[in-house]
Every structure is written in structure tokens, then in C-alpha cells.
Write a protein that holds these residues in place. Structure first.
Motif, PDB file in Angstrom:
ATOM      1  N   MET A   1       0.838  -1.212   0.000  1.00 20.57           N
ATOM      2  CA  MET A   1       0.000   0.000   0.000  1.00 20.57           C
ATOM      3  C   MET A   1       0.869   1.256   0.000  1.00 20.57           C
ATOM      4  O   MET A   1       0.576   2.212  -0.721  1.00 20.57           O
ATOM      5  CB  MET A   1      -0.928  -0.002   1.218  1.00 20.57           C
ATOM      6  N   LEU A   2       1.928   1.238   0.802  1.00 18.27           N
ATOM      7  CA  LEU A   2       2.813   2.409   0.838  1.00 18.27           C
ATOM      8  C   LEU A   2       3.503   2.609  -0.510  1.00 18.27           C
ATOM      9  O   LEU A   2       3.623   3.735  -1.001  1.00 18.27           O
ATOM     10  CB  LEU A   2       3.860   2.249   1.952  1.00 18.27           C
TER      11      LEU A   2
ATOM     12  N   PHE B   1       1.082   4.093  -2.868  1.00 13.64           N
ATOM     13  CA  PHE B   1       0.862   5.508  -2.547  1.00 13.64           C
ATOM     14  C   PHE B   1       1.985   6.371  -3.133  1.00 13.64           C
ATOM     15  O   PHE B   1       1.728   7.417  -3.746  1.00 13.64           O
ATOM     16  CB  PHE B   1       0.783   5.672  -1.026  1.00 13.64           C
TER      17      PHE B   1
ATOM     18  N   LEU C   1       1.549   6.583  -6.838  1.00 13.09           N
ATOM     19  CA  LEU C   1       0.430   7.461  -7.190  1.00 13.09           C
ATOM     20  C   LEU C   1       0.840   8.931  -7.088  1.00 13.09           C
ATOM     21  O   LEU C   1       0.550   9.735  -7.972  1.00 13.09           O
ATOM     22  CB  LEU C   1      -0.773   7.171  -6.275  1.00 13.09           C
ATOM     23  N   VAL C   2       1.544   9.270  -5.998  1.00 10.19           N
ATOM     24  CA  VAL C   2       1.982  10.661  -5.805  1.00 10.19           C
ATOM     25  C   VAL C   2       2.940  11.058  -6.935  1.00 10.19           C
ATOM     26  O   VAL C   2       2.883  12.177  -7.464  1.00 10.19           O
ATOM     27  CB  VAL C   2       2.639  10.845  -4.419  1.00 10.19           C
TER      28      VAL C   2
ATOM     29  N   ALA D   1      -7.106   9.600  -8.467  1.00 15.71           N
ATOM     30  CA  ALA D   1      -6.496   9.925  -7.167  1.00 15.71           C
ATOM     31  C   ALA D   1      -7.519  10.605  -6.255  1.00 15.71           C
ATOM     32  O   ALA D   1      -7.638  10.261  -5.075  1.00 15.71           O
ATOM     33  CB  ALA D   1      -5.284  10.827  -7.372  1.00 15.71           C
TER      34      ALA D   1
ATOM     35  N   PHE E   1      -8.870   9.290  -2.608  1.00 13.28           N
ATOM     36  CA  PHE E   1      -8.702  10.030  -1.350  1.00 13.28           C
ATOM     37  C   PHE E   1     -10.050  10.305  -0.668  1.00 13.28           C
ATOM     38  O   PHE E   1     -10.132  10.300   0.563  1.00 13.28           O
ATOM     39  CB  PHE E   1      -7.922  11.333  -1.588  1.00 13.28           C
TER      40      PHE E   1
ATOM     41  N   ILE F   1     -10.862   7.065   1.008  1.00 11.69           N
ATOM     42  CA  ILE F   1     -10.071   6.899   2.238  1.00 11.69           C
ATOM     43  C   ILE F   1     -10.656   7.776   3.352  1.00 11.69           C
ATOM     44  O   ILE F   1     -10.767   7.351   4.502  1.00 11.69           O
ATOM     45  CB  ILE F   1      -8.575   7.227   1.987  1.00 11.69           C
TER      46      ILE F   1
ATOM     47  N   LEU G   1      -4.649  12.514   6.289  1.00 17.96           N
ATOM     48  CA  LEU G   1      -3.997  12.164   5.020  1.00 17.96           C
ATOM     49  C   LEU G   1      -4.920  12.411   3.828  1.00 17.96           C
ATOM     50  O   LEU G   1      -4.521  13.036   2.832  1.00 17.96           O
ATOM     51  CB  LEU G   1      -3.570  10.687   5.040  1.00 17.96           C
ATOM     52  N   SER G   2      -6.183  11.953   3.949  1.00 14.91           N
ATOM     53  CA  SER G   2      -7.098  12.050   2.813  1.00 14.91           C
ATOM     54  C   SER G   2      -7.427  13.510   2.475  1.00 14.91           C
ATOM     55  O   SER G   2      -7.448  13.884   1.299  1.00 14.91           O
ATOM     56  CB  SER G   2      -8.383  11.268   3.083  1.00 14.91           C
TER      57      SER G   2
ATOM     58  N   MET H   1      -4.275  15.175   0.920  1.00 15.42           N
ATOM     59  CA  MET H   1      -3.985  14.684  -0.433  1.00 15.42           C
ATOM     60  C   MET H   1      -5.049  15.123  -1.439  1.00 15.42           C
ATOM     61  O   MET H   1      -4.738  15.379  -2.592  1.00 15.42           O
ATOM     62  CB  MET H   1      -3.855  13.151  -0.437  1.00 15.42           C
TER      63      MET H   1
END
Lengths: 61, 311
Positions: free
Chosen positions: A23-24, A27, A30-31, B53, B57, B60, B108-109, B112
Motif C-alpha cells: 500500500m505504501l 501511494f 500514485l503521488v 487519485a 482520497f 479513504i 492524510l485524505s 492529499m
């Protein structure tokens, strides 16, 4: 009775750790892709808050 | 000699799936779908990566608010049959872990989403999480029979967030989608409360069935369904509507009104004879109802570039 090096609990924790790791990793990926899209989509020649310039005469010819 | 597997903390150790269950995956599915519809129904297009994305988010964020809800409601979840197998009452996840997960993922969500889409969408997501976790779960749920009515707004914000992701602003169409979910929530949950007889009584949650009685709940279901039907069909004449949506809305609302009328006509004796068949049918129809309305809005938006969707 000694503690075995590889207990069943270690196997279960391994599964959880791999899941969190994936998952990390996802992430971070994705970023990275998001950053690429944002940078390539942004017109840095334009001042912030100003409208898109009208197409030039050469471009419309 | 003590064996390591005899300690409860080790045998009950949470797996990844238990943390995922804390995030209410079925609610997340609905959130993803309605955000997607809100985003695609908007007149502005979104880059696929940004859209993916942003939806992730928001999902999440919705999951985070679900975890906070489960942390706060762990005591009543343990009492209710429907929720007794959730990770905290089942002893798989510690309440503190759920709180930490909820707070961390909320932050975080929101952060982001602000970076991926825009600040207004992020602010709206933050407000939605606050609304569900604090206003609904902590303030309303145990205090007023209007818990479902006002709390339903939390589930209605996602299409508005989707619209804001695309346009960066609010609009009438976004609020029509909001109102559709907002008005749908009470009859949906009141039907559930009618046939899940003892659950809310046992947990002392002031559902309408407990505070005002079952005949009053039946009247409320009919009243809300009439208002919902007017709104749902009326939405068909807006910019997000069209022939397809209008046809779907008219058919579904006729069936939904018939179901609500049948519930209103019955009393508890009649309901117990067939084990709440009409209430169960109405509840099942309500699930399709929302999915098909939003599916029709999505279809209208998808066909619009070819000149087929919309008016």
C-alpha cells in the motif's frame, strides 16, 4: 521448551507487513504519477490567477 | 511453561482485513460510485489520473470517518445483532487503534485531496468527516430521533465533492444530487428499523420506531417517500437529467411510492404474520433505487459527448 525461530504468528505478521508495504509503495507511485500529470498540465509561463491567453494569430492561421 | 499462542493478544491479533473492515467497505463503495457520478456529471472534464487519485482520497476519507464511528459506537455495536461482529466488538481491533487509524487517515485524505484536486473539495471532505464522526455519531445518534434525517447529510455530500473536484465550485445540480441521497436516507433506514425489531431498542438508540412508535414511523416513511419522488422526478428536468434519467426516475418512484403506501397501510400484527415482507421488499428496493438513479445520471453524462444524453 524453546521458542521456535518461525512461529505461525510470524507468518501472519509477515502477510500484514507485506500488505502495508504494498500500500505504501502504491501511494508513493500514485503521488509520483500525480506530480508528473500536474507539472505537465500546468502552464508555468502564465502568472498565477490570470486567464489562459487567446490563441495567437499564427496558431489560428 | 507458557506457550506464546495461549495469550489472547496474540491469538486475536488483527489482520489487514480487520482494519479494512473498520473502514466500512460497503459504505466506501457507495461513496466511490456517487463521487464518480458527481465528477462525471459536471460540465468540466478531469484528467483521469487526477480523477482516480481524487476518488481514492475521498474513499479513504469516508473509510476514516467509518473507523471513527466504529471507535465511538463500539459499546452499542456490541449490543446490536447486526453490528456485533464488527472488528472492535469482536475483539479483533483495539478501540485505540481504530481511533488512531481514523484520525491519521482523515488528515492524510484531506491533505492529499487538496493537493490532487482543489482546496474547496478538501474542505468539503473535512467537513463531511466531521459531520459523520462528530455531529452524527457523537451528538445526534444517541440524542434525537432525527439522527437519521440530519445524519443522512453525511452520506449525501460525496456527489457534491465529486462535482467540486471537477469544477472547483458548487452548483444547483450538485445540490440536487445531495438532496436525492438526503431524502432517500430516512425511509431506507426506517424500513430497516421496522424489521430489525429489537436491535435499536436493545442499544437504546432513539430511532423513530422507539421514540414515536411504529405507526408514526410508517407515516414518516410515506411522507418522505412522497417528497423524495417529487424531487427525484423533478431532477430529471435539470441539466443532469434527460430522457433516460426521467424514464428511470418515473418507473422507480412509482414502485417506491407503492411500497411506502403498502407499509403505511399495515400494522404490526399484519407485518408479523408475513415476517415484515413488505418492509423487507421496500428496503431491498431502496438499495436499487439509489444505485439506478445515479446510474442514470452517469449514463446521461457519458452519452452527452455523442449528443445522446441530456436535454
Amino acid at each position: 521448551m524453546g521458542i521456535r525461530a518461525e512461529h505461525e504468528i510470524h507468518g501472519r505478521r509477515k502477510g500484514r507487513n507485506i500488505g502495508v508495504g504494498l500500500m505504501l509503495g502504491g501511494f508513493v507511485l500514485l503521488v509520483m504519477v500525480l506530480t508528473f500529470v500536474k507539472i505537465t498540465d500546468t502552464d508555468f509561463t502564465r502568472a498565477p490567477g490570470t486567464a489562459n491567453p487567446a490563441p495567437s494569430a499564427e496558431a489560428t492561421d | 511453561m507458557t506457550d506464546i499462542t495461549n495469550t489472547p493478544a496474540v491469538t486475536n491479533e488483527a489482520q489487514l482485513g480487520d482494519y479494512f473492515a473498520l473502514m466500512k467497505p460497503r459504505v466506501m463503495q457507495l461513496v466511490v460510485f456517487t463521487v464518480l457520478v458527481g465528477m462525471l456529471a459536471a460540465p468540466t472534464s478531469v484528467h483521469p489520473v487526477v480523477g482516480f487519485a481524487a476518488i481514492l482520497f475521498v474513499a479513504i476519507g469516508a473509510g476514516a470517518s467509518g473507523a471513527l464511528n466504529m471507535w465511538w459506537d463500539a459499546d452499542i455495536d456490541a449490543v446490536m445483532r447486526r453490528t456485533s461482529k464488527r472488528p472492535i466488538p469482536a475483539g479483533k481491533v483495539e478501540p485505540g487503534e481504530a481511533l488512531a487509524l481514523g484520525v491519521a487517515l482523515s488528515g492524510l485524505s484531506v491533505m492529499m485531496l487538496g493537493l490532487a484536486a482543489n482546496l474547496l473539495a478538501a474542505a468539503m471532505l473535512a467537513f463531511t468527516i466531521f459531520f459523520y464522526a462528530v455531529i452524527y455519531s457523537m451528538w445526534l445518534k444517541r440524542a434525537t430521533p432525527q439522527n437519521i434525517v440530519i445524519g443522512g447529510a453525511a452520506g449525501a455530500f460525496p456527489p457534491v465533492i465529486g462535482w467540486i473536484i471537477a469544477t472547483g465550485s458548487f452548483s444547483v445540480e450538485a445540490w440536487l444530487m445531495f438532496t436525492l441521497i438526503f431524502m432517500w436516507t430516512p425511509p431506507h433506514f426506517w424500513a430497516l428499523a421496522l424489521f430489525m425489531r429489537s436491535d435499536y431498542d436493545d442499544a437504546e438508540v432513539p430511532m423513530l420506531t422507539v421514540t414515536h412508535g411504529r405507526p408514526s414511523t410508517r407515516r414518516h416513511i410515506l411522507a418522505y417517500t412522497v417528497l423524495l419522488a417529487i424531487l427525484a422526478v423533478g431532477t430529471g428536468f435539470s441539466a443532469i437529467g434527460g430522457y433516460i434519467y426521467l424514464s428511470v426516475a418515473v418507473i422507480l418512484n412509482v414502485f417506491f411510492l407503492m411500497g411506502a403506501y403498502r407499509i403505511w397501510q399495515r400494522d404490526e400484527v399484519m407485518a408479523e404474520v408475513d415476517n415484515y415482507l413488505a418492509e423487507r421488499k421496500f428496503f431491498r428496493l431502496s438499495l436499487y433505487y439509489l444505485f439506478l438513479h445515479f446510474g442514470a445520471i452517469l449514463l446521461e453524462a457519458t452519452l452527452r459527448p455523442w449528443g445522446l444524453g441530456g436535454w
